[in-house]
Write a protein that holds these residues in place. Structure first.
Motif, PDB file in Angstrom:
ATOM      1  N   VAL A   9       0.915  -1.160   0.044  1.00 16.71           N
ATOM      2  CA  VAL A   9      -0.069   0.235   0.080  1.00 16.71           C
ATOM      3  C   VAL A   9       1.022   1.271  -0.143  1.00 16.71           C
TER       4      VAL A   9
ATOM      5  N   SER B  38       3.006  -2.019   4.056  1.00 19.95           N
ATOM      6  CA  SER B  38       3.317  -0.715   3.565  1.00 19.95           C
ATOM      7  C   SER B  38       4.508  -0.276   4.547  1.00 19.95           C
TER       8      SER B  38
ATOM      9  N   THR C 271       0.861  -1.781  15.633  1.00 22.51           N
ATOM     10  CA  THR C 271       0.715  -2.534  14.348  1.00 22.51           C
ATOM     11  C   THR C 271       0.579  -3.873  14.206  1.00 22.51           C
TER      12      THR C 271
ATOM     13  N   ASP D 211       1.048   3.986   9.818  1.00 23.54           N
ATOM     14  CA  ASP D 211      -0.664   4.103   9.852  1.00 23.54           C
ATOM     15  C   ASP D 211      -1.360   3.138   8.897  1.00 23.54           C
ATOM     16  N   GLN D 212      -1.016   3.031   7.762  1.00 25.02           N
ATOM     17  CA  GLN D 212      -1.355   2.223   6.688  1.00 25.02           C
ATOM     18  C   GLN D 212      -1.439   0.707   7.233  1.00 25.02           C
TER      19      GLN D 212
ATOM     20  N   ALA E 276      -4.158   0.250   9.799  1.00 23.30           N
ATOM     21  CA  ALA E 276      -5.386   0.542   8.818  1.00 23.30           C
ATOM     22  C   ALA E 276      -5.672  -0.986   8.376  1.00 23.30           C
TER      23      ALA E 276
ATOM     24  N   ARG F  12      -0.385  -9.214   7.521  1.00 25.60           N
ATOM     25  CA  ARG F  12      -0.080  -7.811   7.165  1.00 25.60           C
ATOM     26  C   ARG F  12       1.526  -7.773   7.518  1.00 25.60           C
TER      27      ARG F  12
ATOM     28  N   SER G  46       1.578   5.217   0.142  1.00 27.74           N
ATOM     29  CA  SER G  46       1.131   6.205   1.160  1.00 27.74           C
ATOM     30  C   SER G  46       1.369   7.640   0.888  1.00 27.74           C
TER      31      SER G  46
ATOM     32  N   VAL H 235      -6.746   1.610   1.547  1.00 26.82           N
ATOM     33  CA  VAL H 235      -6.887   0.085   2.319  1.00 26.82           C
ATOM     34  C   VAL H 235      -8.371  -0.214   2.530  1.00 26.82           C
TER      35      VAL H 235
ATOM     36  N   ASP I  16       4.347   2.951   5.655  1.00 29.30           N
ATOM     37  CA  ASP I  16       3.570   3.815   6.648  1.00 29.30           C
ATOM     38  C   ASP I  16       2.930   2.974   7.874  1.00 29.30           C
TER      39      ASP I  16
ATOM     40  N   ARG J 224      -6.986   6.728   4.576  1.00 25.71           N
ATOM     41  CA  ARG J 224      -6.946   5.332   4.793  1.00 25.71           C
ATOM     42  C   ARG J 224      -7.847   4.620   3.505  1.00 25.71           C
TER      43      ARG J 224
END
Length: 250
Positions: free
Chosen positions: A112, A141, A192, A145-146, A149, A159, A114, A123, A143, A120
């Motif tokens: 992903v 990702s 995460t 934050d991704q 997400a 992930r 970013s 995603v 990132d 988001r």
């Protein structure tokens, strides 16, 4: 959740099994087809469009590999699907197009992309597409934050975090010092909760991926492996390679 065993069973073709000398460009349909034929997993990138679609493309702008110019996020999926790769007859794919093409025959490793702005939507669209896809797939990702997400929107999808030891090269100057600092040492891991780590082969070995691998059991993919020296380094410190520029086993 543990990372799936299939993630490290075979080498991962970086942006598909591309070969510019043969007119096969990264992330285009022929690169995916070649990877399937070689029985390699496929790493690909997705970018967000103006109308919320996920396009398979690394760059956030047209021009390096494709005809035309402009930011992908400013264009619709229909406009981008009409864009051809330079000196080919092939056009850009959506993530859904890629899934239909691969049809579960080899794993997909979807990165992903970013803008590090907290958006988001990409995603969310990825989740919609993959909800009807039964083939092996993971998301990742740079990132954090991704990745968070991915954890929140698709908790059942394995992930990973794409990472490196330092973020002081020119490609990261767009981020604030605080953003770059938050990515160091995989310090976001308890939030995460990645199931695997994809780490820059040139910066292996490194303490953070070693701890993730040896202490927390996260498989380690080494990117992007191109040379014999990098292959040797990855064999020593990682569980599998994300490769380009050669065909493993030949």
């Amino acid at each position: 959740m543990r990372a799936p065993d299939w993630l490290t069973k075979r080498p991962v073709a970086h942006r598909g099994l591309h070969d510019a000398a043969r007119g096969i460009i990264e992330n285009m349909p022929a690169a995916a087809t070649a990877a399937v034929a070689g029985n390699f997993a496929i790493e690909c990138d997705i970018q967000l469009t103006a109308d919320g679609e996920a396009m398979v493309h690394h760059d956030d702008a047209l021009g390096r590999l494709t005809e035309g110019s402009g930011l992908l996020v400013s264009m619709t999926a229909a406009e981008l699907k009409a864009i051809k790769f330079k000196n080919t007859s092939e056009q850009m794919m959506t993530l859904g197009d890629l899934c239909a093409l691969v049809a579960g025959r080899v794993p997909l490793v979807v990165e992903v992309k970013s803008h590090f702005d907290g958006d988001r939507k990409l995603v969310a669209r990825m989740a919609e597409v993959l909800s009807s896809y039964s083939g092996p797939v993971v998301g990742m990702s740079f990132d954090p934050d991704q990745v968070l997400a991915l954890r929140e929107i698709m908790p059942g999808l394995p992930r990973g975090i794409t990472a490196q030891r330092t973020y002081d090269d020119s490609s990261w100057t767009k981020l604030t010092p605080a953003q770059r600092d938050s990515m160091l040492y995989l310090r976001h891991g308890f939030k995460t909760e990645p199931h695997f780590v994809a780490f820059w082969v040139n910066q292996l070995p490194a303490p953070a991926p070693w701890i993730a691998r040896k202490v927390f059991g996260c498989p380690l993919l080494a990117w992007t492996v191109r040379t014999a020296e990098q292959r040797e380094r990855a064999a020593r410190y990682a569980d599998q390679i994300i490769f380009e520029g050669f065909t493993p086993g030949t």
